[in-house]
Design a protein around this motif. Structure first.
Motif, PDB file in Angstrom:
ATOM      1  N   TRP A   1       0.830  -1.198   0.000  1.00 20.65           N
ATOM      2  CA  TRP A   1       0.000   0.000   0.000  1.00 20.65           C
ATOM      3  C   TRP A   1       0.873   1.260   0.000  1.00 20.65           C
ATOM      4  CZ3 TRP A   1      -3.968  -1.405   4.432  1.00 20.65           C
ATOM      5  CH2 TRP A   1      -4.758  -2.467   3.998  1.00 20.65           C
ATOM      6  N   HIS A   2       1.960   1.236   0.749  1.00 21.40           N
ATOM      7  CA  HIS A   2       2.879   2.380   0.841  1.00 21.40           C
ATOM      8  C   HIS A   2       2.151   3.662   1.259  1.00 21.40           C
ATOM      9  CE1 HIS A   2       6.627   0.548  -0.642  1.00 21.40           C
ATOM     10  NE2 HIS A   2       5.831  -0.207  -1.393  1.00 21.40           N
ATOM     11  N   LEU A   3       1.334   3.550   2.293  1.00 15.40           N
ATOM     12  CA  LEU A   3       0.616   4.721   2.799  1.00 15.40           C
ATOM     13  C   LEU A   3       1.618   5.811   3.171  1.00 15.40           C
ATOM     14  CD1 LEU A   3      -2.018   2.997   5.122  1.00 15.40           C
ATOM     15  CD2 LEU A   3      -2.282   3.695   2.737  1.00 15.40           C
ATOM     16  N   GLY A   4       1.365   7.028   2.693  1.00 18.34           N
ATOM     17  CA  GLY A   4       2.269   8.148   2.928  1.00 18.34           C
ATOM     18  C   GLY A   4       3.199   8.431   1.772  1.00 18.34           C
TER      19      GLY A   4
ATOM     20  N   PHE B   1      -7.737   6.074  -9.298  1.00 17.53           N
ATOM     21  CA  PHE B   1      -8.178   7.178  -8.456  1.00 17.53           C
ATOM     22  C   PHE B   1      -7.528   8.503  -8.870  1.00 17.53           C
ATOM     23  CE2 PHE B   1      -8.315   3.262  -5.872  1.00 17.53           C
ATOM     24  CZ  PHE B   1      -9.699   3.183  -5.720  1.00 17.53           C
ATOM     25  N   ARG B   2      -6.399   8.437  -9.521  1.00 15.41           N
ATOM     26  CA  ARG B   2      -5.790   9.608 -10.148  1.00 15.41           C
ATOM     27  C   ARG B   2      -4.952   9.114 -11.320  1.00 15.41           C
ATOM     28  NH1 ARG B   2      -4.670  14.748  -8.499  1.00 15.41           N
ATOM     29  NH2 ARG B   2      -4.891  14.241  -6.294  1.00 15.41           N
ATOM     30  N   ALA B   3      -5.248   9.635 -12.498  1.00 18.05           N
ATOM     31  CA  ALA B   3      -4.550   9.160 -13.691  1.00 18.05           C
ATOM     32  C   ALA B   3      -3.133   9.716 -13.746  1.00 18.05           C
ATOM     33  CB  ALA B   3      -5.322   9.583 -14.936  1.00 18.05           C
ATOM     34  N   LEU B   4      -2.213   8.871 -14.194  1.00 22.37           N
ATOM     35  CA  LEU B   4      -0.836   9.273 -14.471  1.00 22.37           C
ATOM     36  C   LEU B   4      -0.568   9.019 -15.949  1.00 22.37           C
ATOM     37  CD1 LEU B   4       1.195   7.694 -11.500  1.00 22.37           C
ATOM     38  CD2 LEU B   4       0.164   9.956 -11.619  1.00 22.37           C
ATOM     39  N   TYR B   5       0.097   9.970 -16.587  1.00 24.83           N
ATOM     40  CA  TYR B   5       0.483   9.792 -17.985  1.00 24.83           C
ATOM     41  C   TYR B   5       1.959  10.125 -18.138  1.00 24.83           C
ATOM     42  CZ  TYR B   5      -4.489   9.714 -19.236  1.00 24.83           C
ATOM     43  OH  TYR B   5      -5.810   9.392 -19.337  1.00 24.83           O
ATOM     44  N   SER B   6       2.658   9.289 -18.889  1.00 21.16           N
ATOM     45  CA  SER B   6       4.049   9.550 -19.231  1.00 21.16           C
ATOM     46  C   SER B   6       4.109   9.792 -20.731  1.00 21.16           C
ATOM     47  CB  SER B   6       4.941   8.363 -18.846  1.00 21.16           C
ATOM     48  OG  SER B   6       6.292   8.641 -19.096  1.00 21.16           O
ATOM     49  N   ILE B   7       4.445  11.030 -21.120  1.00 16.32           N
ATOM     50  CA  ILE B   7       4.415  11.440 -22.527  1.00 16.32           C
ATOM     51  C   ILE B   7       5.849  11.579 -23.042  1.00 16.32           C
ATOM     52  CG2 ILE B   7       3.647  13.221 -24.140  1.00 16.32           C
ATOM     53  CD1 ILE B   7       1.482  13.963 -22.094  1.00 16.32           C
ATOM     54  N   HIS B   8       6.179  10.864 -24.092  1.00 19.17           N
ATOM     55  CA  HIS B   8       7.514  10.882 -24.690  1.00 19.17           C
ATOM     56  C   HIS B   8       7.394  11.284 -26.159  1.00 19.17           C
ATOM     57  CE1 HIS B   8       9.673   8.408 -21.495  1.00 19.17           C
ATOM     58  NE2 HIS B   8       8.400   8.403 -21.113  1.00 19.17           N
ATOM     59  N   GLY B   9       8.430  11.951 -26.677  1.00 18.67           N
ATOM     60  CA  GLY B   9       8.464  12.237 -28.105  1.00 18.67           C
ATOM     61  C   GLY B   9       9.063  13.590 -28.410  1.00 18.67           C
ATOM     62  N   ASP B  10       8.984  13.972 -29.697  1.00 17.04           N
ATOM     63  CA  ASP B  10       9.449  15.303 -30.074  1.00 17.04           C
ATOM     64  C   ASP B  10       8.358  16.312 -29.735  1.00 17.04           C
ATOM     65  OD1 ASP B  10       7.500  15.143 -32.072  1.00 17.04           O
ATOM     66  OD2 ASP B  10       8.933  14.568 -33.615  1.00 17.04           O
ATOM     67  N   TRP B  11       8.605  17.605 -30.061  1.00 17.41           N
ATOM     68  CA  TRP B  11       7.660  18.628 -29.633  1.00 17.41           C
ATOM     69  C   TRP B  11       6.276  18.440 -30.252  1.00 17.41           C
ATOM     70  CZ3 TRP B  11       6.555  21.485 -25.865  1.00 17.41           C
ATOM     71  CH2 TRP B  11       5.600  22.492 -25.990  1.00 17.41           C
ATOM     72  N   GLU B  12       6.213  18.060 -31.515  1.00 19.80           N
ATOM     73  CA  GLU B  12       4.926  17.879 -32.174  1.00 19.80           C
ATOM     74  C   GLU B  12       4.126  16.754 -31.497  1.00 19.80           C
ATOM     75  OE1 GLU B  12       7.794  18.230 -33.728  1.00 19.80           O
ATOM     76  OE2 GLU B  12       7.429  20.248 -34.573  1.00 19.80           O
TER      77      GLU B  12
ATOM     78  N   TYR C   1      -2.653  11.375  -0.181  1.00 20.01           N
ATOM     79  CA  TYR C   1      -3.568  10.861   0.825  1.00 20.01           C
ATOM     80  C   TYR C   1      -4.967  10.623   0.274  1.00 20.01           C
ATOM     81  CZ  TYR C   1       0.015  11.988   4.297  1.00 20.01           C
ATOM     82  OH  TYR C   1       1.180  12.034   5.018  1.00 20.01           O
ATOM     83  N   GLU C   2      -5.437  11.497  -0.615  1.00 20.45           N
ATOM     84  CA  GLU C   2      -6.783  11.321  -1.166  1.00 20.45           C
ATOM     85  C   GLU C   2      -6.881  10.023  -1.963  1.00 20.45           C
ATOM     86  OE1 GLU C   2      -4.994  14.069  -1.384  1.00 20.45           O
ATOM     87  OE2 GLU C   2      -6.149  15.435  -0.082  1.00 20.45           O
ATOM     88  N   GLU C   3      -5.823   9.687  -2.711  1.00 15.33           N
ATOM     89  CA  GLU C   3      -5.819   8.432  -3.458  1.00 15.33           C
ATOM     90  C   GLU C   3      -5.851   7.229  -2.521  1.00 15.33           C
ATOM     91  OE1 GLU C   3      -3.044   8.283  -7.040  1.00 15.33           O
ATOM     92  OE2 GLU C   3      -2.337  10.068  -5.955  1.00 15.33           O
TER      93      GLU C   3
ATOM     94  N   PHE D   1      -8.756   4.396  -2.223  1.00 15.01           N
ATOM     95  CA  PHE D   1      -8.476   2.968  -2.378  1.00 15.01           C
ATOM     96  C   PHE D   1      -8.982   2.176  -1.184  1.00 15.01           C
ATOM     97  CE2 PHE D   1      -5.502  -0.378  -0.951  1.00 15.01           C
ATOM     98  CZ  PHE D   1      -5.913  -1.372  -1.820  1.00 15.01           C
ATOM     99  N   LEU D   2      -8.679   2.632   0.024  1.00 11.78           N
ATOM    100  CA  LEU D   2      -9.069   1.883   1.221  1.00 11.78           C
ATOM    101  C   LEU D   2     -10.588   1.848   1.375  1.00 11.78           C
ATOM    102  CD1 LEU D   2      -6.303   3.053   3.709  1.00 11.78           C
ATOM    103  CD2 LEU D   2      -6.478   0.851   2.541  1.00 11.78           C
ATOM    104  N   ASN D   3     -11.276   2.921   1.022  1.00 11.41           N
ATOM    105  CA  ASN D   3     -12.744   2.902   1.053  1.00 11.41           C
ATOM    106  C   ASN D   3     -13.289   1.907   0.038  1.00 11.41           C
ATOM    107  OD1 ASN D   3     -12.931   4.843   3.076  1.00 11.41           O
ATOM    108  ND2 ASN D   3     -13.111   6.551   1.644  1.00 11.41           N
ATOM    109  N   TRP D   4     -12.677   1.891  -1.157  1.00  8.77           N
ATOM    110  CA  TRP D   4     -13.081   0.922  -2.181  1.00  8.77           C
ATOM    111  C   TRP D   4     -12.833  -0.507  -1.697  1.00  8.77           C
ATOM    112  CZ3 TRP D   4      -9.805  -2.554  -4.716  1.00  8.77           C
ATOM    113  CH2 TRP D   4     -10.386  -3.271  -5.775  1.00  8.77           C
ATOM    114  N   LEU D   5     -11.679  -0.729  -1.075  1.00 10.01           N
ATOM    115  CA  LEU D   5     -11.325  -2.066  -0.601  1.00 10.01           C
ATOM    116  C   LEU D   5     -12.291  -2.530   0.490  1.00 10.01           C
ATOM    117  CD1 LEU D   5      -9.281  -4.399  -0.775  1.00 10.01           C
ATOM    118  CD2 LEU D   5      -7.907  -3.216   0.954  1.00 10.01           C
ATOM    119  N   ALA D   6     -12.667  -1.631   1.390  1.00  9.99           N
ATOM    120  CA  ALA D   6     -13.601  -1.986   2.456  1.00  9.99           C
ATOM    121  C   ALA D   6     -14.944  -2.428   1.870  1.00  9.99           C
ATOM    122  CB  ALA D   6     -13.782  -0.808   3.404  1.00  9.99           C
ATOM    123  N   LYS D   7     -15.414  -1.725   0.838  1.00  4.05           N
ATOM    124  CA  LYS D   7     -16.670  -2.106   0.188  1.00  4.05           C
ATOM    125  C   LYS D   7     -16.524  -3.429  -0.553  1.00  4.05           C
ATOM    126  CE  LYS D   7     -18.226   2.679  -0.407  1.00  4.05           C
ATOM    127  NZ  LYS D   7     -18.504   3.767  -1.388  1.00  4.05           N
TER     128      LYS D   7
END
Length: 426
Positions: free
Chosen positions: A26-29, A302-313, A38-40, A44-50
């Motif tokens: 979980w790596h809380l913190g 719960f929060r999207a992460l995107y890793s964007i690679h490439g040239d400027w265009e 913390y919001e994520e 997650f923990l609320n979802w897991l409890a349900k």
């Protein structure tokens, strides 16, 4: 009449078998480039409890790295204990928690006698008596339904004796032998207990380690467990009597080799941008009629992460797409074009201004390659004079000779002014 899936898989009446949910890391913190999450974690923990109630889970296994560090914040502790209360109020009969390499054994163990009143069992470090790592859990009929070998992260000092003059290979061999011996000891005790029962029950073992062939991704924060040695252990380390092995430590959900019943649940949240787009999971395990059924349950994003690679265009096009979708996400942008863009971060911030997109990390590979070219073989940046570094930068960027002299003059004035301020401060 029982649900169709019970009849199909021959699981019999609900009271006669047990459903297990396996999670870890979980790596809380944990924070990402200075941003607290913390919001994520709370989501997650609320979802897991349900989920415990939705899936009628009897036993929740958490295989280590509950917290991100050995001194968790008050907010992290609040999330942890609130979840345990939610779990205790659900249909889940037991929670079994083992310590990981990020966890403080003394911190996790401190409330364990109190937590047992909630049917929460904590094993934060290796126990002197192997019986303390072997738990017999009852099903809804009040019968022994499961034996859990709650093995925590095995620290070097707990499983390996030190000898003068031993090689790295000797250390690694002794580490693996120590891990093998401990699992043999605990599982043997579980088998002794099972032999005295009227009918056999499954044996589950937990662990927090790096199994051979395990997969990691760049930037996921997975640490080497032992100094000077990865100590990757093979599947042959674990006794054959184990019906399911619930592992933690690796953040990507995966099985060990070809063993369908030896699994990493993976971290429920991406720990870094290397895991961006990776589906996160918890693992549901069911036993009946001598068979094991393993099912992955996806964890929501719960929060999207995107890793964007490439040239400027390419980068600009991807940012435009996310803006058009009104996405809310944290971004990593890696510029890989050939054109030099010295104001990359400013251009990126201008594009995402006023949107739900936030750039946590930007990396300009082109400038990095140029910066490396500034250094001669064997040179160390800290050993170079600041004027010399600035002059090399001007040269690398192709600044004209006349303009270069003027910039050097201005630069020297700034350096002199800063030196004067430092002297006055002393």
């Amino acid at each position: 009449m029982p649900p169709i899936w019970l009849e199909k898989y021959g699981f019999g009446e609900r009271s006669g078998f047990m459903r297990i949910l396996h999670t870890s890391d979980w790596h809380l913190g944990h924070s990402l480039y200075g941003r607290k999450r913390y919001e994520e974690f709370e989501s997650f923990l609320n979802w897991l409890a349900k989920l415990l109630t939705q899936e009628e889970i009897d036993v929740l296994l958490v295989a280590g790295d509950i917290f991100d560090n050995t001194a968790p914040s008050n907010r992290s502790q609040e999330l942890y204990y609130r979840f345990l209360c939610q779990a205790a109020a659900s249909c889940c009969r037991y929670v079994v928690i083992t310590g990981g390499n990020h966890d403080s054994p003394s911190f996790l163990n401190a409330p364990r006698d109190l937590l047992r009143y909630l049917q929460v069992y904590v094993v934060a470090n290796i126990e002197e008596n192997p019986d303390d790592e072997v738990l017999v859990l009852q099903n809804q009929a009040g019968e022994a339904g499961l034996i859990v070998c709650a093995v925590p992260y095995l620290r070097d000092r707990d499983i390996r004796g030190v000898e003068i003059g031993e090689s790295v290979e000797d250390k690694e061999r002794k580490l693996v032998e120590g891990i093998r011996a401990h699992y043999a000891l605990v599982v043997d005790r579980a088998q002794e207990i099972r032999a005295g029962m009227e009918k056999p029950v499954p044996i589950i073992a937990m662990g927090h380690l790096f199994a051979s062939g395990g997969t990691t991704v760049k930037g996921d924060g997975v640490r080497d467990l032992y100094v000077g040695s990865l100590a990757h252990v093979g599947a042959d380390v674990f006794p054959a009597a184990i019906d399911y092995l619930a592992l933690g430590h690796l953040h990507t959900a995966q099985k060990i080799g070809r063993q369908e019943n030896y699994r990493y649940s993976g971290a429920p949240l991406p720990m870094g941008f290397g895991e961006a787009g990776q589906e996160k999971q918890v693992v549901k395990v069911e036993f009946a009629d001598g068979r094991t059924r393993v099912t992955y349950i996806p964890v929501p994003v719960f929060r999207a992460l995107y890793s964007i690679h490439g040239d400027w265009e390419q980068i600009a096009a991807e940012l435009a797409r996310l803006k058009a979708e009104q996405a809310e996400a944290w971004l990593e942008v890696v510029y890989e074009g050939t054109e030099i863009i010295s104001d990359l971060r400013e251009k990126l911030d201008e594009i995402v201004a006023g949107t739900g997109l936030e750039i946590l990390r930007s990396w300009n590979n082109r400038l990095w390659e140029q910066d490396k070219q500034l250094m001669g073989e064997g040179e160390v940046l800290s050993e170079l004079d600041v004027r010399e570094v600035f002059e090399r930068c001007l040269q690398a960027h192709g600044i004209e000779e006349g303009e270069r002299k003027e910039l050097l003059k201005l630069f020297q004035e700034v350096v002199d002014a800063l030196d004067t301020e430092d002297l006055m401060a002393e």
